[in-house]
Scaffold this active site. Structure first.
Site, PDB file in Angstrom:
ATOM      1  N   THR A 147       0.832  -1.210  -0.048  1.00  9.22           N
ATOM      2  CA  THR A 147      -0.122   0.044   0.015  1.00  9.22           C
ATOM      3  C   THR A 147       0.922   1.260  -0.017  1.00  9.22           C
ATOM      4  O   THR A 147       1.887   1.300   0.591  1.00  9.22           O
ATOM      5  CB  THR A 147      -0.986  -0.128   1.246  1.00  9.22           C
ATOM      6  OG1 THR A 147      -1.925  -0.996   0.982  1.00  9.22           O
ATOM      7  CG2 THR A 147      -1.510   1.314   1.484  1.00  9.22           C
ATOM      8  N   VAL A 176     -13.111  -3.851   1.569  1.00 12.12           N
ATOM      9  CA  VAL A 176     -12.324  -2.817   1.615  1.00 12.12           C
ATOM     10  C   VAL A 176     -11.687  -2.547   2.960  1.00 12.12           C
ATOM     11  O   VAL A 176     -12.123  -2.814   4.074  1.00 12.12           O
ATOM     12  CB  VAL A 176     -13.628  -1.803   1.436  1.00 12.12           C
ATOM     13  CG1 VAL A 176     -12.603  -0.242   1.399  1.00 12.12           C
ATOM     14  CG2 VAL A 176     -14.297  -1.727   0.284  1.00 12.12           C
ATOM     15  N   GLY A 177     -10.453  -2.078   3.023  1.00 16.91           N
ATOM     16  CA  GLY A 177      -9.589  -1.863   3.908  1.00 16.91           C
ATOM     17  C   GLY A 177      -9.833  -0.260   4.429  1.00 16.91           C
ATOM     18  O   GLY A 177     -10.659   0.489   4.402  1.00 16.91           O
ATOM     19  N   ASP A 178      -8.606  -0.169   5.144  1.00 17.01           N
ATOM     20  CA  ASP A 178      -8.607   1.288   5.845  1.00 17.01           C
ATOM     21  C   ASP A 178      -8.103   2.514   4.813  1.00 17.01           C
ATOM     22  O   ASP A 178      -8.348   3.553   5.233  1.00 17.01           O
ATOM     23  CB  ASP A 178      -7.492   1.194   6.907  1.00 17.01           C
ATOM     24  CG  ASP A 178      -5.953   0.990   6.537  1.00 17.01           C
ATOM     25  OD1 ASP A 178      -5.866  -0.063   5.824  1.00 17.01           O
ATOM     26  OD2 ASP A 178      -5.167   1.641   6.801  1.00 17.01           O
ATOM     27  N   GLY A 198      -0.736  -1.553   6.116  1.00 21.10           N
ATOM     28  CA  GLY A 198      -0.702  -2.718   7.076  1.00 21.10           C
ATOM     29  C   GLY A 198      -1.965  -3.336   7.025  1.00 21.10           C
ATOM     30  O   GLY A 198      -2.807  -3.478   5.925  1.00 21.10           O
TER      31      GLY A 198
END
Length: 280
Positions: A147, A176-178, A198
């Site tokens: 990322t 979906v992540g952060d 992360g």
């Protein structure tokens, strides 16, 4: 990393804004096949790519975010367009791409543009492990990387942050992540800017980027102390891992991570610069 630093620094050296600088740096990283963003993004479980990104401008608290993109060459630029040319903060999937159709400056590409051979091998390996050990399918520690993010401080004292990702290899169900969640993977205010990388689920649960900034604002912590407390204690205590890059209005650069390494680079206000992968 040096190419991304050069792209962002050229903007700042020419008197440009922090927002322009982080977009330029992030686009350079999205265009590189070496990172999990743009060209070089990981594959999902269906052998395709879904991309997420966000930007935030500190002195105005404006933000823009996109998720689940499949045909946008530079998701960070669409996130900025959402911020500047729509009344919204976050758009997803087909709706986000329909919004992109209204913008002549957003380049579209076929989904296969994001393919790289090494990411396909990672997908095949991940799916083989999943078949061999169904009980381990929920353990995602260490199964993500790349990322990208950028944080900049300009001559006017303004801070901006950008973050972009392809998510996790073999992800499914529209995960979906952060990265596109303001306050989790990205944050900027008048004091500091933070971009995270992360295990996104834990960065969401800990509101990592905003928590770091809040410790600076409310408790008077230094940026280093705030980032270390969140990245080295809060996230690992819950079982997550990762890191963050951060910058404050005095030009202090912070790069905190609880993993064996984090690809990173910096140019400080005095012009000194460097890149690193592992811990020195």
């Amino acid at each position: 990393l040096d190419a991304a630093l050069d792209a962002g620094h050229a903007v700042l050296a020419g008197g440009g804004s922090a927002l322009d600088a982080v977009e330029a740096a992030a686009r350079a990283l999205e265009d590189s096949p070496r990172f999990n963003a743009g060209h070089g993004a990981v594959f999902d479980a269906e052998g395709r790519h879904e991309l997420d990104a966000s930007v935030m401008e500190g002195h105005t608290r404006r933000a823009g975010a996109v998720a689940g993109l499949t045909t946008i060459r530079n998701p960070v630029s669409l996130a900025r367009a959402v911020m500047e040319h729509s009344p919204h903060v976050m758009l997803i999937g087909a709706g986000a791409e329909a919004f992109a159709d209204t913008r002549d400056d957003i380049e579209r590409v076929p989904n296969a543009y994001f393919d790289t051979d090494h990411r396909r091998r990672e997908l095949e390996q991940a799916q083989a492990r999943e078949r061999a050990d169904a009980d381990g399918a929920g353990d995602l520690k260490g199964k993500y990387f790349g990322t990208i993010g950028a944080v900049a401080l300009d001559a006017e004292g303004r801070i901006a942050t950008a973050t972009s990702t392809g998510g996790m290899t073999n992800k499914r169900w529209g995960r979906v992540g952060d990265t596109p969640l303001v306050g989790a993977g990205t944050w900027a205010d008048e004091r500091c800017g933070i971009s995270g990388t992360g295990w996104g689920e834990f960065f969401i649960r800990c509101a990592v980027a905003h928590d770091i900034a809040a410790r600076v604002e409310y408790r008077g912590d230094t940026l280093q102390a705030a980032a270390d407390e969140v990245i080295l204690r809060t996230v690992p205590e819950l079982g997550g891992d990762g890191g963050a890059i951060a910058l404050d209005r005095e030009g202090n650069v912070v790069m905190s991570f609880n993993t064996s390494g984090m690809y990173r680079g910096w140019i400080r206000p005095d012009g000194t610069r460097g890149t690193a992968i592992f811990r020195e």
